[in-house]
Design an enzyme around this catalytic site. Structure first.
Site, PDB file in Angstrom:
ATOM      1  N   ASP A   1       8.970   5.051   7.990  1.00 22.54           N
ATOM      2  CA  ASP A   1       8.665   6.305   8.687  1.00 22.54           C
ATOM      3  C   ASP A   1       7.786   7.236   7.859  1.00 22.54           C
ATOM      4  O   ASP A   1       7.492   8.349   8.284  1.00 22.54           O
ATOM      5  CB  ASP A   1       9.973   7.018   9.081  1.00 22.54           C
ATOM      6  CG  ASP A   1      10.862   7.300   7.881  1.00 22.54           C
ATOM      7  OD1 ASP A   1      10.417   7.063   6.732  1.00 22.54           O
ATOM      8  OD2 ASP A   1      12.002   7.749   8.084  1.00 22.54           O
ATOM      9  N   GLY A   2       7.395   6.786   6.664  1.00 25.74           N
ATOM     10  CA  GLY A   2       6.515   7.612   5.835  1.00 25.74           C
ATOM     11  C   GLY A   2       7.213   8.751   5.133  1.00 25.74           C
ATOM     12  O   GLY A   2       6.584   9.538   4.425  1.00 25.74           O
TER      13      GLY A   2
ATOM     14  N   GLY B   1       0.832  -1.208   0.000  1.00 32.05           N
ATOM     15  CA  GLY B   1       0.000   0.000   0.000  1.00 32.05           C
ATOM     16  C   GLY B   1       0.858   1.246   0.000  1.00 32.05           C
ATOM     17  O   GLY B   1       2.087   1.175   0.089  1.00 32.05           O
TER      18      GLY B   1
ATOM     19  N   ASP C   1       4.166  -4.277  -7.579  1.00 29.68           N
ATOM     20  CA  ASP C   1       3.554  -3.076  -6.996  1.00 29.68           C
ATOM     21  C   ASP C   1       4.160  -1.807  -7.598  1.00 29.68           C
ATOM     22  O   ASP C   1       3.670  -0.707  -7.338  1.00 29.68           O
ATOM     23  CB  ASP C   1       3.695  -3.064  -5.468  1.00 29.68           C
ATOM     24  CG  ASP C   1       5.121  -3.296  -5.009  1.00 29.68           C
ATOM     25  OD1 ASP C   1       5.700  -4.334  -5.372  1.00 29.68           O
ATOM     26  OD2 ASP C   1       5.674  -2.437  -4.304  1.00 29.68           O
TER      27      ASP C   1
END
Ligand code: AMP
Ligand code: MG
Length: 501
Positions: free
Chosen positions: A137-138, A100, A264
């Site tokens: 950690d985005g 995701g 992905d």
């Protein structure tokens, strides 16, 4: 700083970007609505005028505080309902389960008349944690954001399907990788960010209703001509396979290596997606691995066509419940090889300045690649010099022959090549013009990116801007920028590009 509950409203050109949210209108299982994590004191690193132009955004907006606020994720653009999407995928050939948007946030889409869907989705990469961040950690570091930004825009200028990059916004916020670096957010644009892994997600979870919803969404948005097809899902697989085959042919012909061709990272649009440890071929070696984390060489240059086809099979498997039977899936996938063969042959012919099609063109190309590999020839330099060849004057071959230590094999190839050119009465001057249009003088060599990154890390963004400008005209001579077309310096060999980003 603005809290998500109190978004800024823009009095500038950004206000004219009314975002809508088509992906957001899918059922809630497809995504999670969220807000970006604020980025302290964001500043503009670089923005692309041509990318901005696609959504009618004027460059006067770039240097405003609103711009940095909006594309750092600190402020919400009018109409935007930010979200992160769920998907799964095969990583390095192994089913990885749910992934995701671990650090990507979709802002919505802006009208873009030139886009095949009439709009461009805007996505922030590195704007903070999401429910799909797993251990991450985005964030994204300035280094990888500058690389993605420059390469997206360079690929577009090379005429290769790719997601675009609007801008990089930086911040002094520390981000820990192998060393402490700083955070940045790159805003990407694509008509549709759905990945092969988005379909695999629903297949492997045995959620066939969602699979169908997603397929219908993709068809309606990006393949509307298939909507009334008798077998729309078969036709969708066929078209995506075709586009992917053409895409990888482009990569091979320009010497681009993606580095992480997991399912992905495969775009349902057939665009180059997710720039991480990518590279451009320099010293030619078909087994070259650009990603230092790829120990097996799964994604080596010469593997790419097979891997992209493998990825299409993974998509085919995911679409099986909608298509109905394995043979029909396989039938759609059979387009890969002929599409690839045709495209790569056409691209090689164009690179060699050949106008007609001859039976042994394939052998001519194969022999050239063997000679190039033996000599570890610099890919862009060699092809660019080849543009200047004359049919009759062998005394002018020095710039080419100088690239070889062992010239015998190359001389033998040149005899065949000249013979082939004469066969179609090739005209030196016209051929040079045509070849210069397909053999780039400028590509994003690792050391060029590295120099720009190191300056940017010192807050000097001039080299990022200069590189962007040069790479936006890759086929032009630009004599004032000769150094950017030169062979890499020795220190370039020490640059290590890994998945760390
Ligand atoms: P990639 O190999 O870059 O395509 O990433 C694979 C998956 O890891 C994707 O789902 C990404 O969103 C996620 N990911 C990569 N880096 C980070 C990060 N720093 N924080 C959160 N998720 C990440
Ligand atoms: Mg990815």
């Amino acid at each position: 700083m603005n809290s998500p509950e109190h978004p800024l409203h823009f009095p500038t050109a950004l206000a004219a970007l009314p975002l809508t949210n088509r992906f957001g209108s899918l059922p809630p299982v497809f995504h999670t609505r969220l807000s970006a994590t604020p980025l302290p004191a964001p500043y503009l690193v670089c923005a692309s005028e041509t990318a901005a132009g696609l959504i009618g955004l004027d460059q006067t907006a770039f240097d405003t505080a609103e711009f940095a606020e909006a594309f750092s994720g600190n402020a919400v653009l009018s109409g935007s309902e930010p979200l992160s999407a769920v998907y799964s995928g095969h990583q390095f050939g192994v089913w990885a389960g749910q992934l995701g948007d671990g650090r990507a946030i979709l802002l919505g889409e802006a009208p873009a008349p030139g886009s095949p869907t009439g709009s461009m989705e805007l996505q922030l990469k590195g704007a903070g944690k999401t429910p799909y961040s797993r251990m991450g950690d985005g964030r994204a570091v300035l280094r990888s954001s500058v690389r993605e930004f420059l390469c997206s825009e360079a690929m577009a200028a090379l005429g290769i399907p790719t997601t675009r990059a609007l801008c990089v916004i930086g911040s002094d916020q520390p981000v820990i990788r192998e060393t402490v670096e700083t955070a940045a957010v790159v805003t990407r644009m694509s008509p549709n960010f759905v990945r092969f892994g988005s379909f695999e997600h629903w297949f492997w979870n045995e959620r066939h209703d969602e699979l169908k919803v997603l397929a219908n969404y993709v068809i309606a948005l990006s393949y509307p001509h298939l909507a009334d097809h008798t077998h729309p899902y078969h036709a969708l697989l066929r078209e995506v396979t075709q586009r992917s085959a053409e895409l990888v042919a482009h990569w091979q012909a320009v010497g681009f290596m993606h580095g992480v061709l997991n399912t992905d990272n495969m775009s349902i649009m057939g665009e180059t997606l997710d720039y991480g440890p990518f590279g451009f071929m320099e010293a030619f070696n078909p087994r070259h691995i650009c990603n230092h984390s790829d120990h097996q060489g799964r994604y080596a240059y010469q593997m790419q066509p097979r891997i992209v086809e493998w990825n299409c099979y993974a998509l085919g498997q995911a679409l099986l419940p909608l298509i109905g039977d394995v043979d029909t899936v396989k039938d759609a996938l059979t387009v890969f090889q002929p599409t690839y063969d045709k495209k790569i042959a056409a691209l090689w012919r164009a690179k060699l300045g050949l106008v007609t099609e001859q039976a042994d063109d394939d052998a001519l190309v194969r022999e050239l690649l063997t000679v190039m590999a033996a000599a570890r020839l610099d890919f862009p330099v060699f092809f660019r010099r080849l543009c200047g060849l004359t049919c009759d004057d062998t005394s002018a071959d020095a710039p080419l022959r100088d690239l070889f230590i062992n010239r015998e094999a190359f001389d033998a190839w040149l005899v065949n090549y000249r013979h082939r050119l004469r066969l179609e009465n090739s005209h030196d001057r016209e051929r040079k013009i045509a070849m210069n249009r397909v053999n780039p003088k400028f590509v994003l060599r690792n050391h060029l990116a590295q120099t720009a990154i190191e300056k940017a890390q010192q807050k000097d963004f001039s080299e990022v801007k200069r590189l962007l400008q040069i790479l936006q005209r890759p086929f032009d001579e630009q004599p004032e920028h000769e150094a950017y077309a030169a062979l890499p310096p020795d220190w370039a060999a020490t640059i290590s590009v890994s998945c760390s980003s």
